[in-house]
Design a protein around this motif. Structure first.
Motif, PDB file in Angstrom:
ATOM      1  N   ALA A 522      13.152  -5.284   0.587  1.00 43.78           N
ATOM      2  CA  ALA A 522      13.718  -6.343   1.430  1.00 43.78           C
ATOM      3  C   ALA A 522      12.793  -6.588   2.620  1.00 43.78           C
ATOM      4  O   ALA A 522      12.529  -7.729   3.000  1.00 43.78           O
ATOM      5  N   GLY A 523      12.285  -5.496   3.179  1.00 40.73           N
ATOM      6  CA  GLY A 523      11.367  -5.624   4.302  1.00 40.73           C
ATOM      7  C   GLY A 523      10.096  -6.366   3.926  1.00 40.73           C
ATOM      8  O   GLY A 523       9.473  -7.013   4.751  1.00 40.73           O
ATOM      9  N   GLY A 525      10.037  -8.838   1.976  1.00 38.51           N
ATOM     10  CA  GLY A 525      10.331 -10.244   1.730  1.00 38.51           C
ATOM     11  C   GLY A 525      11.067 -10.546   0.447  1.00 38.51           C
ATOM     12  O   GLY A 525      11.282 -11.700   0.119  1.00 38.51           O
ATOM     13  N   LEU A 526      11.456  -9.509  -0.303  1.00 38.17           N
ATOM     14  CA  LEU A 526      12.169  -9.786  -1.553  1.00 38.17           C
ATOM     15  C   LEU A 526      13.671  -9.635  -1.355  1.00 38.17           C
ATOM     16  O   LEU A 526      14.130  -8.748  -0.637  1.00 38.17           O
ATOM     17  N   THR A 527      14.426 -10.509  -2.012  1.00 35.40           N
ATOM     18  CA  THR A 527      15.884 -10.471  -1.918  1.00 35.40           C
ATOM     19  C   THR A 527      16.453  -9.782  -3.142  1.00 35.40           C
ATOM     20  O   THR A 527      16.015 -10.032  -4.264  1.00 35.40           O
ATOM     21  N   GLU A 528      17.426  -8.922  -2.888  1.00 34.19           N
ATOM     22  CA  GLU A 528      18.010  -8.164  -3.992  1.00 34.19           C
ATOM     23  C   GLU A 528      18.999  -9.013  -4.779  1.00 34.19           C
ATOM     24  O   GLU A 528      19.811  -9.734  -4.202  1.00 34.19           O
ATOM     25  N   VAL A 530      21.816  -8.796  -8.300  1.00 35.53           N
ATOM     26  CA  VAL A 530      22.494  -7.951  -9.286  1.00 35.53           C
ATOM     27  C   VAL A 530      22.905  -8.883 -10.416  1.00 35.53           C
ATOM     28  O   VAL A 530      23.678  -9.816 -10.186  1.00 35.53           O
ATOM     29  N   LEU A 593      18.340 -20.679 -12.047  1.00 34.75           N
ATOM     30  CA  LEU A 593      19.529 -21.132 -11.318  1.00 34.75           C
ATOM     31  C   LEU A 593      19.151 -21.654  -9.945  1.00 34.75           C
ATOM     32  O   LEU A 593      19.614 -22.710  -9.509  1.00 34.75           O
ATOM     33  N   ASN A 594      18.297 -20.926  -9.249  1.00 32.85           N
ATOM     34  CA  ASN A 594      17.961 -21.336  -7.883  1.00 32.85           C
ATOM     35  C   ASN A 594      17.070 -22.578  -7.865  1.00 32.85           C
ATOM     36  O   ASN A 594      17.175 -23.393  -6.955  1.00 32.85           O
TER      37      ASN A 594
ATOM     38  N   ALA B 108       8.550 -12.929   6.419  1.00 33.24           N
ATOM     39  CA  ALA B 108       9.458 -12.961   5.282  1.00 33.24           C
ATOM     40  C   ALA B 108      10.228 -11.650   5.232  1.00 33.24           C
ATOM     41  O   ALA B 108       9.639 -10.583   5.320  1.00 33.24           O
ATOM     42  N   ARG B 109      11.556 -11.755   5.175  1.00 26.71           N
ATOM     43  CA  ARG B 109      12.349 -10.554   4.943  1.00 26.71           C
ATOM     44  C   ARG B 109      13.439 -10.932   3.955  1.00 26.71           C
ATOM     45  O   ARG B 109      14.103 -11.959   4.120  1.00 26.71           O
ATOM     46  N   GLY B 110      13.611 -10.116   2.939  1.00 27.91           N
ATOM     47  CA  GLY B 110      14.655 -10.390   1.960  1.00 27.91           C
ATOM     48  C   GLY B 110      15.972  -9.815   2.435  1.00 27.91           C
ATOM     49  O   GLY B 110      16.051  -9.204   3.504  1.00 27.91           O
ATOM     50  N   THR B 111      17.010 -10.022   1.633  1.00 25.07           N
ATOM     51  CA  THR B 111      18.318  -9.464   1.979  1.00 25.07           C
ATOM     52  C   THR B 111      18.753  -8.523   0.859  1.00 25.07           C
ATOM     53  O   THR B 111      18.219  -8.566  -0.243  1.00 25.07           O
ATOM     54  N   LEU B 112      19.712  -7.692   1.181  1.00 24.76           N
ATOM     55  CA  LEU B 112      20.214  -6.734   0.194  1.00 24.76           C
ATOM     56  C   LEU B 112      21.546  -7.236  -0.360  1.00 24.76           C
ATOM     57  O   LEU B 112      22.373  -7.788   0.362  1.00 24.76           O
ATOM     58  N   HIS B 113      21.731  -7.030  -1.645  1.00 20.18           N
ATOM     59  CA  HIS B 113      22.917  -7.563  -2.338  1.00 20.18           C
ATOM     60  C   HIS B 113      24.174  -6.835  -1.858  1.00 20.18           C
ATOM     61  O   HIS B 113      24.167  -5.609  -1.712  1.00 20.18           O
ATOM     62  N   LEU B 334      27.463 -12.085  -9.245  1.00 19.39           N
ATOM     63  CA  LEU B 334      26.494 -11.950 -10.325  1.00 19.39           C
ATOM     64  C   LEU B 334      25.736 -13.248 -10.579  1.00 19.39           C
ATOM     65  O   LEU B 334      24.879 -13.310 -11.444  1.00 19.39           O
ATOM     66  N   GLU B 335      26.058 -14.285  -9.816  1.00 16.76           N
ATOM     67  CA  GLU B 335      25.400 -15.567  -9.992  1.00 16.76           C
ATOM     68  C   GLU B 335      24.036 -15.557  -9.299  1.00 16.76           C
ATOM     69  O   GLU B 335      23.084 -16.150  -9.761  1.00 16.76           O
ATOM     70  N   ASN B 336      23.955 -14.877  -8.139  1.00 10.40           N
ATOM     71  CA  ASN B 336      22.696 -14.727  -7.411  1.00 10.40           C
ATOM     72  C   ASN B 336      22.104 -16.037  -6.916  1.00 10.40           C
ATOM     73  O   ASN B 336      20.903 -16.274  -7.000  1.00 10.40           O
ATOM     74  N   ASP B 337      22.951 -16.880  -6.398  1.00  6.48           N
ATOM     75  CA  ASP B 337      22.491 -18.067  -5.687  1.00  6.48           C
ATOM     76  C   ASP B 337      21.969 -17.591  -4.324  1.00  6.48           C
ATOM     77  O   ASP B 337      22.680 -16.931  -3.574  1.00  6.48           O
ATOM     78  N   LEU B 338      20.710 -17.914  -4.041  1.00  8.10           N
ATOM     79  CA  LEU B 338      20.106 -17.407  -2.795  1.00  8.10           C
ATOM     80  C   LEU B 338      20.872 -17.893  -1.561  1.00  8.10           C
ATOM     81  O   LEU B 338      20.866 -17.231  -0.525  1.00  8.10           O
ATOM     82  N   ARG B 339      21.528 -19.045  -1.688  1.00  7.65           N
ATOM     83  CA  ARG B 339      22.292 -19.534  -0.527  1.00  7.65           C
ATOM     84  C   ARG B 339      23.438 -18.585  -0.190  1.00  7.65           C
ATOM     85  O   ARG B 339      23.897 -18.536   0.938  1.00  7.65           O
ATOM     86  N   LEU B 341      23.262 -15.081  -1.193  1.00  8.89           N
ATOM     87  CA  LEU B 341      22.667 -13.773  -0.903  1.00  8.89           C
ATOM     88  C   LEU B 341      22.018 -13.738   0.480  1.00  8.89           C
ATOM     89  O   LEU B 341      22.067 -12.727   1.171  1.00  8.89           O
ATOM     90  N   GLU B 342      21.409 -14.874   0.880  1.00  2.00           N
ATOM     91  CA  GLU B 342      20.666 -14.867   2.146  1.00  2.00           C
ATOM     92  C   GLU B 342      21.586 -14.816   3.362  1.00  2.00           C
ATOM     93  O   GLU B 342      21.118 -14.661   4.487  1.00  2.00           O
TER      94      GLU B 342
END
Ligand SMILES: [Zn+2]
Lengths: 833, 345
Positions: A522-523, A525-528, A530, A593-594, B108-113, B334-339, B341-342
């Motif tokens: 995540a740090g 830049g990747l989003t997790e 499931v 999907l995105n 850039a920082r991702g998010t955790l599910h 389980l759809e994982n739409d970034l809108r 998750l973010e």
């Protein structure tokens, strides 16, 4: 189960409000999931009296009526029913009324005559099943009163748990209410007036499967007149969620709701030779069931038959031919006990599960066979008339005594973690009808029953013996009585106490390493994400991610992570019908999907499982996969955009190796082509210790992107395996002292043919650099003039040093010269310094 | 040349040098003045050449004056240099002014599910009470998923779990994390405090509150005196950790593998207990099921139910995440739409 409170009150007094009652039942384990106001949708429907009923002047089928609703001028209402006459009291929907189904009643004109409202049928109000005639109310119904005041009800929706089949009826729930409130239970008075010939002259019963039908009680009614049940019966059934059929079928359904005893009524004329046979079906036999489906019966189906063939599927559904019809006069009544497992299997086999079969599946109190038969007979007689044959057929008239169950009050207290005295326990049990006494002799305590029975001697503790009511088939072991005591006492009175016993030994958590890697990704830049483990078999075929077995070296010390697809045999849809072996396809789906949501910049990862079968055993492993597409650095006012490329993916893998305490991974090209870009795919490997990591990193082939209908030009996917994902502890860092002697840096520009990879050049340098080479970093890659088109220049910075001395100029030169000559001789490089 | 004229010359020189220093326009002219006045061939040295013509008694006095002049000129040059430096720096800094209100360079920082995050959060709370993490297989056998949990074939309670079966004989996709109880008991001895997070499957049509894949966390504690009261104390702590100080409720539930069985409610997070559509007007929300481990289950785990007793609990991770993050629809996970998750920054 729907419980109309007016009906419940026949069996027990309830002083509580519906909300209070609901809470008490819930706290007793009979969870009330909803409280419904029955009749709330009869708005502005009042009691009226018909003053006049006259023929409509222009329409033969209509009547014009005047109706007194107790106040104001009489209303003029046009009505199509034929069962009305002056003096009757009827439900009147006033203009503005809203009936069930959101039907709005307005002032209208019918064939030239104004109509100020509507007279209602029972069906229109969902009170009875009669849609033809107007519902005729009792003469004493007060004029002008809202119908909901008279016939409205409160209905509790009670979730009766599968172990409490005894409570799947009004009597059963009334028992619970009595236990909760201390009120007395009132059984209905069950008495049958027998005026006919002995039943044996009408009915014979032959049970050929006594294991599957442990008791069959039969009765006979002659000369009944089939018709609708009394309105109040229909109202009750409707309120409880059951559609009225006719007076005989309603009697059977009424008893099922009242006592929890499913029974069946046959048209006696259709039971050939008055003989009922309970047997298994024979291959090839067919039966049209009440739902008018013709069914082929399988051999293990328990059926009710007469000498000519099947007339019902036992405990599940009757046959159409012996159905009670308008012209039926002879009625055979079946009240039997069937084997719960057999009924359950049959219900599943024919996808036919009825209110009756659901009750049989949970097991039935033995004496209910007799009581149910009597009650149905009594109600049939009351509602359909006729005469009852004398006596009953009963294949097992001996009713067993209640069972006895020994328990240790001290043990109950220990389980509950609360001191409840033996006297209190006895009193609590008494409230649910369980009498207790001091054990007179040494007792065995039943700790467990089937499927793993265990009885132990009681030992020194005080022992009580409980007499378990015959309807409580769920009480079989000591712990069951503990639960009874706890629930009657109220779970709320359990003290809250934090465990103060010994702690278990330390155990490393599989979550910890995963959490570390997740945070790292995540740090970066990747989003997790499931995603589903169940995927379409097409997805895996479409992706053709290579089997890892084809690269045995890649797995290192990991167990084989491959095998055949595991297929779901009863999938919900083809989209989710196999267990995935790889995560990559799921990530492509996420990108897709995105993209459809207008998001092109996608960098996602997932830690999830792969599944396969090997030699008919399942195998599971954990994987880490990620996907990158679009801009790594989106354009900003202070930066131009940069797209993700293979180097970003490798950088992430290198970062993961660092986090796991592994050396930098080595890279081996994979030029297989589809599904990968033939020039941009590789196997990465960092094999050392229990956290070894290996996997594939690749830019996907454009044809594959087309298969997924992706807009992205470049998509990079990696899928990695490591025991670290399954709780292996990463290697501990071992500190080296800081160098005490200065190190020297030297730069080398290595010009080599394109055919030599960077990995080769680096390996050559390391091989020849020896112990003095302490660091090596590629800092430039150059192609173009003055180099030949087939050449490239790789610029490295070498760090040279020794632990125990400062290197002399000569030593450094010698070391660099060694590297230089190695590069020249082994890979034909030439060098610029 | 006499003392008077020599010292007058020096004073004149000083004055001139000071005037020129303060007028110097840039560091280069200061450099020239330095050379002109203070170097070995500079004007002060030149004036001092005349010192030989003076009576010996006057020489030290002239020397002192010359030193003073030299110091004064040096100081003046230094001052001017500092002034010039300050001017240049002020100009440079002024020219470097930026609009500090502009946004920064994005990192850039991702998010955790939220599902693994919530599971980790649950594990963290129970970890404080000594619960250690185990994981069991998702492709389970019927024996462990049902029979050893006191759910024989054809038991009506099987209706509580609509099951997905696979093409490996005797196997299915686990319908709950509870079979992990058996696996933990078989692999270790009391005292047991185990936590089992993981993915589960059911034959269930998908809608806003159901899915065929979902996540659970199972807990198991077994020891000689572990009681219902311990369960209650622990669950209270858990509810308070996750949902803050609010009322909890312990009521009877039903599971074939626990006896007594428990349903655990917290005061409605939406209405605070008054009653609203979210809590079916009861004021309570059920967050998990639990109970004392059934003696049959203990036996299948290889544990003597006469000596040991224990409790188990199981909760839906989505359910907890829904309540914590006000997620309106289970399908989001389980759809994982970034809108979606973010939002979990
Ligand atoms: Zn609420």
């Amino acid at each position: 189960m729907r419980v109309p409170l007016t009906w419940l009150r026949e069996y027990v007094d309830v002083q509580l409000t519906p909300e209070q009652l609901a809470e008490r039942l819930t706290l007793l384990g009979m969870e009330v999931q909803g409280i419904e106001q029955w009749g709330a949708d009869w708005r502005s429907v009042v009691v009226g009296e018909l003053l006049t009923v006259e023929k409509h002047p222009y329409a033969d089928r209509l009547h014009v009526t005047t109706v007194n609703i107790g106040s104001g001028e009489p209303l003029h209402i046009v009505c199509g029913a034929h069962n009305i006459a002056p003096g009757q009291r009827v439900p009147v929907a006033l203009p503005g009324a809203v009936l069930p189904g959101d039907r709005r009643i307005e002032r209208t004109e019918k064939m030239g005559i104004a109509s100020e409202g509507m007279l209602c049928s029972g069906d229109e109000l969902h009170i009875t099943a009669d849609a033809e005639g107007i519902l005729i109310l009792p003469a004493e119904a007060p004029l002008g009163r809202q119908l909901s005041d008279l016939y409205g009800d409160t209905v509790l929706d009670v979730d009766v748990k599968p172990n409490r089949g005894d409570a799947l009826c009004l009597i059963g729930l009334a028992r619970e209410v009595a236990a909760a409130t201390g009120a007395a239970l009132r059984w209905p008075e069950i008495a049958v007036e027998e005026t006919g010939r002995p039943v044996g002259e009408r009915l014979r019963v032959d049970v050929r499967e006594p294991e599957l039908c442990t008791r069959f009680v039969g009765r006979w009614v002659s000369g009944a007149a089939i018709g609708p049940s009394p309105d109040w019966v229909q109202m009750r059934l409707q309120t409880a969620g059951m559609r009225p059929i006719n007076n005989v079928v309603d009697a059977s359904n009424y008893v099922m709701l009242e006592l929890g005893k499913p029974t069946h009524t046959f048209d006696g004329a259709a039971v050939h030779e008055g003989t009922i046979i309970v047997r298994r079906a024979v291959r090839g036999e067919r039966l049209e069931t009440l739902d008018h489906v013709k069914r082929e019966l399988t051999e293990d189906t328990l059926i009710i038959a007469d000498p000519q063939g099947p007339i019902g599927i036992a405990g599940v559904m009757g046959g159409a031919e012996s159905e009670i019809g308008d012209h039926t006069t002879e009625i055979a009544i079946e009240s039997a006990i069937f084997d719960p497992v057999s009924i359950r299997r049959t219900g599943h086999r024919y996808a036919l599960r009825s209110e009756a079969s659901l009750r049989f599946e949970k097991g039935q109190e033995f004496r209910l066979a007799r009581i149910g038969a009597d009650r149905v007979t009594q109600l049939t007689l009351a509602w359909a008339g006729g005469s009852v044959a004398k006596g009953r057929i009963d294949t097992a008239p001996a009713e067993p005594d209640p069972s006895r169950l020994a328990f240790r009050p001290r043990r109950v207290s220990k389980l509950l973690g609360a001191e409840v005295t033996a006297a209190e326990q006895r009193e609590l049990l008494r409230r649910v009808g369980i009498e207790t006494e001091e054990a007179a002799t040494a007792q065995q305590i039943q700790v467990a029953v089937d499927p793993k029975p265990l009885a132990v001697p009681a030992g020194e503790d005080q022992v009580l013996v409980a007499t378990v009511p015959t309807w409580r088939r769920d009480l079989a072991i000591e712990a069951d009585l503990a639960e009874e005591i706890a629930r009657v006492r109220g779970y709320e009175s359990t003290p809250a106490h934090l465990p103060d016993t010994l702690m278990p030994a330390y155990r490393p958590s599989s979550l910890r390493v995963r959490e570390m890697l997740r945070e790292t990704l995540a740090g970066a830049g990747l989003t997790e994400v499931v995603t589903h483990a169940l995927v379409s078999s097409l997805d895996e075929a479409r992706l053709v991610w290579p089997e890892d077995t084809s690269e045995p070296a890649m797995l290192g010390n990991l167990a084989a992570q491959s095998g055949d697809e595991i297929v779901v045999t009863n999938p919900l849809s083809a989209q989710h019908s196999v267990l995935r072996r790889h995560l990559a396809a799921s990530l492509l789906d996420v990108l897709s999907l995105n993209e459809r949501q207008g998001r092109g910049d996608v960098a996602v990862f997932e830690i999830g499982k792969g599944y396969a079968r090997v030699d008919d055993a399942p195998r599971e492993w954990t994987r880490l996969a990620f996907l990158m597409s679009g801009a790594a650095e989106p354009a900003s006012w202070n930066r131009t955009a940069r797209p993700y490329d293979l180097d970003d993916a490798k950088g992430i893998v290198e970062l993961l190796c660092q986090r796991l305490g592994l050396p930098a991974p080595s890279y081996v090209p994979d030029s297989r082509g589809f599904p990968f870009h033939p020039g941009r795919a590789l196997v990465a490997r960092a094999e050392e210790g229990p956290t070894a990591l290996s996997g594939r990193i690749a830019e996907m082939h454009p044809d594959l992107l087309a298969r997924w209908d992706l807009r992205a030009q470049r998509v990079i996917v990696a899928e990695l395996a490591s025991p670290a994902l399954d709780a292996a502890v990463p290697a501990r860092v071992r500190v080296e002292p800081m160098p005490r002697f200065p190190e020297v840096e030297r730069d080398l520009a290595v010009i080599v043919a394109e055919s030599h990879t960077a990995a080769e050049v680096e390996a050559t340098i390391r091989r020849h650099g020896g112990a003095l080479l302490r660091g090596l970093r590629l800092f430039d890659l150059y192609r173009g003039a003055p180099l030949a088109a087939t050449e490239k220049s790789l610029a490295y910075r070498l760090v040279l040093g020794a632990r125990d001395r400062t290197l002399t100029e000569a030593e450094v030169d010698a070391a660099v010269a060694g590297v230089r000559s190695g590069l020249e001789s082994e890979i034909g490089a030439h060098l610029r310094t | 040349m006499d003392f008077e004229s020599l010292s007058a010359d020096l004073r004149a020189l000083q004055q001139r040098a000071l005037d020129e220093a303060s007028a110097a326009p840039d560091p280069e002219s200061l450099e020239l003045l330095q050379i002109r006045y203070l170097s070995k061939k500079g004007e002060i040295t030149t004036v001092l050449r005349g010192i030989g013509a003076l009576p010996p008694g006057d020489r030290p006095r002239v020397g002192a004056i010359a030193n003073g002049v030299s110091e004064a000129v040096k100081a003046a040059l230094g001052r001017r240099e500092a002034e010039l430096h300050a001017e240049v720096q002020t100009l440079r800094l002024a020219s470097e002014r930026v609009d500090v209100t502009l946004p920064g360079r994005p990192r850039a920082r991702g998010t955790l599910h939220p599902i693994p995050e919530t599971a980790a959060c649950i594990a963290e709370v129970f970890g404080q009470f000594g619960f250690v993490v185990y994981e069991g297989p998702e492709v389970e056998d019927d024996l462990t998923n049902f029979q050893m949990l006191n759910i024989p074939p054809d038991h009506p309670a099987r209706d509580l779990w609509d099951t997905l079966y696979v093409d490996i004989p005797g196997h299915l996709l686990r319908t709950h994390t509870s079979p992990g109880q058996i696996r933990v008991m078989q692999s270790t001895r009391p005292p047991i405090r185990a936590l089992l997070p993981g993915r589960c499957f059911r034959y269930e049509a998908v809608d806003a509150s159901h899915g065929f894949e979902f996540f659970q966390v199972e807990g198991l504690m077994v020891d000689e005196g572990t009681s219902l009261a311990d369960l209650k104390g622990l669950l209270d702590e858990f509810a308070h950790a996750l949902f803050g100080p609010r009322k909890t409720r312990f009521r009877p539930g039903y599971y074939p593998f626990t006896e007594p069985s428990v349903a655990f409610d917290v005061e409605c997070l939406v209405c605070g207990g008054v009653g609203c559509p979210a809590c079916s007007r009861t004021g309570w929300m059920t967050i998990l099921g639990a109970g004392m481990v059934h003696p049959v289950v203990l036996q299948y785990g290889g544990i003597d139910p006469e000596r040991y007793q224990g409790f188990a609990f199981g909760m839906g991770v989505e359910r907890i995440a829904n309540l914590r993050h006000a997620v309106p629809d289970l399908r989001y996970y389980l759809e994982n739409d970034l809108r979606f998750l973010e939002q979990f920054r």
